[in-house]
Structure formats: C-alpha cells, structure tokens
Design a protein around this motif. Structure first.
Motif, PDB file in Angstrom:
ATOM      1  N   LEU A   1      31.403  59.311  60.720  1.00 50.79           N
ATOM      2  CA  LEU A   1      31.816  58.707  62.031  1.00 50.79           C
ATOM      3  C   LEU A   1      32.571  59.730  62.755  1.00 50.79           C
ATOM      4  N   LEU A   2      32.586  59.694  64.078  1.00 48.95           N
ATOM      5  CA  LEU A   2      33.438  60.454  64.858  1.00 48.95           C
ATOM      6  C   LEU A   2      34.931  60.216  64.698  1.00 48.95           C
ATOM      7  N   PRO A   3      35.970  60.616  64.952  1.00 50.47           N
ATOM      8  CA  PRO A   3      37.362  60.409  64.637  1.00 50.47           C
ATOM      9  C   PRO A   3      37.478  59.292  65.410  1.00 50.47           C
ATOM     10  N   GLU A   4      37.269  58.906  66.584  1.00 52.20           N
ATOM     11  CA  GLU A   4      37.580  57.848  67.334  1.00 52.20           C
ATOM     12  C   GLU A   4      36.542  57.178  68.200  1.00 52.20           C
ATOM     13  N   GLY A   5      36.596  56.202  68.753  1.00 47.44           N
ATOM     14  CA  GLY A   5      35.473  55.616  69.640  1.00 47.44           C
ATOM     15  C   GLY A   5      35.050  54.202  69.202  1.00 47.44           C
ATOM     16  N   ALA A   6      34.195  53.443  70.028  1.00 45.39           N
ATOM     17  CA  ALA A   6      33.954  52.115  69.855  1.00 45.39           C
ATOM     18  C   ALA A   6      33.154  52.009  68.643  1.00 45.39           C
ATOM     19  N   SER A   7      32.245  52.736  68.431  1.00 48.83           N
ATOM     20  CA  SER A   7      31.393  52.606  67.015  1.00 48.83           C
ATOM     21  C   SER A   7      32.031  52.837  65.779  1.00 48.83           C
ATOM     22  N   THR A   8      33.276  53.791  65.906  1.00 52.77           N
ATOM     23  CA  THR A   8      34.038  53.959  64.860  1.00 52.77           C
ATOM     24  C   THR A   8      34.950  52.702  64.542  1.00 52.77           C
ATOM     25  N   ALA A   9      35.571  52.354  65.490  1.00 51.53           N
ATOM     26  CA  ALA A   9      36.383  50.963  65.343  1.00 51.53           C
ATOM     27  C   ALA A   9      35.447  49.586  64.890  1.00 51.53           C
ATOM     28  N   GLY A  10      34.279  49.676  65.465  1.00 50.20           N
ATOM     29  CA  GLY A  10      33.519  48.474  64.942  1.00 50.20           C
ATOM     30  C   GLY A  10      33.166  48.789  63.352  1.00 50.20           C
ATOM     31  N   LYS A  11      32.772  49.986  62.929  1.00 47.63           N
ATOM     32  CA  LYS A  11      32.438  50.196  61.477  1.00 47.63           C
ATOM     33  C   LYS A  11      33.802  49.888  60.711  1.00 47.63           C
ATOM     34  N   LEU A  12      34.949  50.408  61.280  1.00 50.98           N
ATOM     35  CA  LEU A  12      36.190  50.122  60.171  1.00 50.98           C
ATOM     36  C   LEU A  12      36.502  48.707  60.182  1.00 50.98           C
ATOM     37  N   ALA A  13      36.272  47.991  61.367  1.00 52.24           N
ATOM     38  CA  ALA A  13      36.617  46.595  61.579  1.00 52.24           C
ATOM     39  C   ALA A  13      35.843  45.691  60.340  1.00 52.24           C
ATOM     40  N   LEU A  14      34.428  46.103  60.093  1.00 52.42           N
ATOM     41  CA  LEU A  14      33.604  45.634  59.184  1.00 52.42           C
ATOM     42  C   LEU A  14      34.465  45.819  57.563  1.00 52.42           C
ATOM     43  N   LEU A  15      35.406  46.685  57.673  1.00 50.75           N
ATOM     44  CA  LEU A  15      35.820  46.938  56.135  1.00 50.75           C
ATOM     45  C   LEU A  15      37.165  46.281  56.006  1.00 50.75           C
ATOM     46  N   ARG A  16      37.648  45.377  57.036  1.00 59.59           N
ATOM     47  CA  ARG A  16      38.930  44.638  56.842  1.00 59.59           C
ATOM     48  C   ARG A  16      39.067  44.004  55.487  1.00 59.59           C
ATOM     49  N   GLY A  17      40.182  44.320  54.994  1.00 60.55           N
ATOM     50  CA  GLY A  17      40.587  43.628  53.587  1.00 60.55           C
ATOM     51  C   GLY A  17      40.237  44.301  52.508  1.00 60.55           C
ATOM     52  N   ARG A  18      39.435  45.505  52.693  1.00 60.10           N
ATOM     53  CA  ARG A  18      38.771  46.350  51.428  1.00 60.10           C
ATOM     54  C   ARG A  18      39.840  47.351  51.163  1.00 60.10           C
ATOM     55  N   ARG A  19      39.841  47.798  49.932  1.00 66.94           N
ATOM     56  CA  ARG A  19      40.642  48.721  49.448  1.00 66.94           C
ATOM     57  C   ARG A  19      40.065  50.138  49.647  1.00 66.94           C
ATOM     58  N   ALA A  20      40.913  51.353  50.052  1.00 59.50           N
ATOM     59  CA  ALA A  20      40.315  52.693  49.924  1.00 59.50           C
ATOM     60  C   ALA A  20      41.351  53.478  49.493  1.00 59.50           C
ATOM     61  N   SER A  21      40.549  54.755  48.811  1.00 52.07           N
ATOM     62  CA  SER A  21      41.368  55.809  48.430  1.00 52.07           C
ATOM     63  C   SER A  21      40.946  56.643  49.633  1.00 52.07           C
ATOM     64  N   VAL A  22      41.949  57.358  50.201  1.00 50.84           N
ATOM     65  CA  VAL A  22      41.798  58.143  51.488  1.00 50.84           C
ATOM     66  C   VAL A  22      41.987  59.726  51.178  1.00 50.84           C
ATOM     67  N   VAL A  23      41.260  60.769  51.482  1.00 49.55           N
ATOM     68  CA  VAL A  23      41.340  61.986  51.560  1.00 49.55           C
ATOM     69  C   VAL A  23      41.829  62.336  53.105  1.00 49.55           C
ATOM     70  N   VAL A  24      43.028  62.986  52.994  1.00 46.31           N
ATOM     71  CA  VAL A  24      43.372  63.503  54.461  1.00 46.31           C
ATOM     72  C   VAL A  24      43.277  64.907  54.562  1.00 46.31           C
ATOM     73  N   TRP A  25      42.498  65.000  55.585  1.00 46.36           N
ATOM     74  CA  TRP A  25      42.286  66.557  55.989  1.00 46.36           C
ATOM     75  C   TRP A  25      42.930  66.744  57.402  1.00 46.36           C
ATOM     76  N   GLY A  26      43.489  68.255  57.329  1.00 42.04           N
ATOM     77  CA  GLY A  26      44.054  68.525  58.804  1.00 42.04           C
ATOM     78  C   GLY A  26      45.795  68.639  58.509  1.00 42.04           C
ATOM     79  N   ALA A  27      46.136  67.855  57.592  1.00 44.13           N
ATOM     80  CA  ALA A  27      47.677  67.793  57.519  1.00 44.13           C
ATOM     81  C   ALA A  27      48.350  69.281  56.800  1.00 44.13           C
ATOM     82  N   ARG A  28      49.466  69.452  57.145  1.00 46.37           N
ATOM     83  CA  ARG A  28      50.139  70.767  56.518  1.00 46.37           C
ATOM     84  C   ARG A  28      50.309  70.203  55.048  1.00 46.37           C
ATOM     85  N   THR A  29      49.939  70.703  54.165  1.00 48.05           N
ATOM     86  CA  THR A  29      50.172  70.121  52.797  1.00 48.05           C
ATOM     87  C   THR A  29      50.769  71.481  51.764  1.00 48.05           C
ATOM     88  N   ASP A  30      51.389  71.248  50.808  1.00 48.55           N
ATOM     89  CA  ASP A  30      52.270  72.037  50.049  1.00 48.55           C
ATOM     90  C   ASP A  30      52.077  71.638  48.455  1.00 48.55           C
TER      91      ASP A  30
END
Length: 225
Positions: free
Chosen positions: A26-55
């Motif tokens: 999905l694109l980072p943001e937008g109506a289609s992204t928000a719609g797809k994420l809304a379908l996952l309400r209540g689901r559990r997720a493990s998230v890999v975060v790219w772009g953050a400064r890490t050590d």
C-alpha cells in the motif's frame, strides 16, 4: 506499507509452519490505504518499522530478571554518550544462560520513540493491535534463528532485506546479530524516479561492494562469510 496475513496457527508455536494467506503493498497514506487498514480492526500485528534511526549493540549485564537487565543495558547506552530520553529500547539474549555465571551478553536495540510512534500511528488509528515492533535488522536476526539448524555455530552470515528504496544488511553468527547497516537505496532505480527496477547485476554488484566495505568497517574482513 506491506501487509502480510499469516495463518493464525503460526502465532506462539515455534514448530508451526507459517502460511501466507494474503499479501498487499500500500501507499504510505491515502483513502485506499486507510480503507484496507480499517478492515483489519481488532487484528494483531507484528510490525517492522523502516526509516527510523536505529542502534544495535551488544552489551554485558549482570544476569538477573529481564527488566533489570534491560535497565542496566540502557544505562550502558547513556555511558556511551547516546541519548536515552524518548528512546524505545529492548533486549534479546546474545549468549546462553549459564548457571553460576554472573554476567551475560544481550543485544540492545534502540530507536527514537517519536519516529516509531509516527510509523505506527496509522495502524493504531485503524484499531490494529500491535503485538511487537521490530527494526529491519531485528527481523533479519529472527529469520537467522529459524535457520540455526542448517548453519555452523561459528559461521558469519550476511542477511539482506532489499526494499524499493531502502536496504538493510545484518551480520549474524549463531543466530546473534553482530552488526547492522541501513542503506538509502533499494531495488528501484532512482534515475527512473523509482519507477523501474534495477538490473539484477547492478543490485548484485552494489550489494557485494556494500557488504565488503561493511565487513572491513566491522573488522570481519578475512573471515569466511
């Protein structure tokens, strides 16, 4: 934003086979992204975060409870002159627990809390339950640990996550992350405004150069890879 839906039977069972049910980019943001994420309400997720400064670094702490070892590891971060205020961090074992040993090595992974929360905000807003958050390097270490049975314990391995506009290289030995580097290029060619994939040979040559220089910087050059 990539969403990979896995067979629920894989959660919490180390012996379970992981089965991909669906996959979408999905694109980072937008109506289609928000719609797809809304379908996952209540689901559990493990998230890999790219772009953050890490050590990522290995530190030695007094063998104790998880929380006490985590607090001591964070204090080592302050001793190294790195900021800890507003920083999210966690530890993972970097050496086995040995009876009678007072000290133990752990891997400390840290990232600015504001950057992580900014990445998680769309998921939280959509009502998705965040199960865990990983850096790309930590995700590669998790992958390495699933392959421990097939690799010599003293072998130095390079794991690579290649995205459209970013890459992560992780050096692993015995399932433990030794060093990691994030790169600001991926498999899409910036000269084409990121619309055309790079040639395979171009990717291979660039990765070879990056891994070689990373090995030298970590003083791993000359060791079997």
């Amino acid at each position: 934003c990539r969403i990979v839906e896995l067979d629920a039977g894989a959660w919490g069972r180390a012996s379970a086979e992981s089965r991909v049910i669906s996959f979408v980019s999905l694109l980072p943001e937008g109506a289609s992204t928000a719609g797809k994420l809304a379908l996952l309400r209540g689901r559990r997720a493990s998230v890999v975060v790219w772009g953050a400064r890490t050590d990522h670094r290995q530190v030695e702490v007094t063998q104790a409870s998880y929380e006490r070892m985590r607090v001591e590891a964070r204090s080592r971060l302050r001793d190294a002159g790195l900021p800890t205020d507003g920083t999210l961090s966690d530890i993972a074992p970097a050496s086995p627990r040995v009876a009678g040993m007072e000290r133990r090595s752990v891997l400390l992974a840290s990232a600015p809390g504001a950057e992580v929360m900014a990445a998680l905000a769309p998921l939280i807003t959509a009502g998705i339950k965040i199960r865990s958050v990983l850096t790309p390097a930590a995700a590669l270490q998790s992958l390495a640990r699933t392959r421990l049975a097939g690799a010599p314990s003293d072998a130095l391995e390079a794991y690579v996550a290649l995205e459209e506009t970013a890459t992560c290289i992780a050096m692993v030995r015995g399932g433990v992350l030794l060093a990691a580097r994030d790169l600001s290029w991926g498999f899409l060619d910036e000269l084409s405004d990121f619309s055309i994939p790079r040639e395979r040979r171009d990717i291979a040559v660039r990765l070879a150069d990056e891994i070689s220089s990373f090995l030298a910087a970590c003083r791993f050059d000359g060791k079997p890879l």
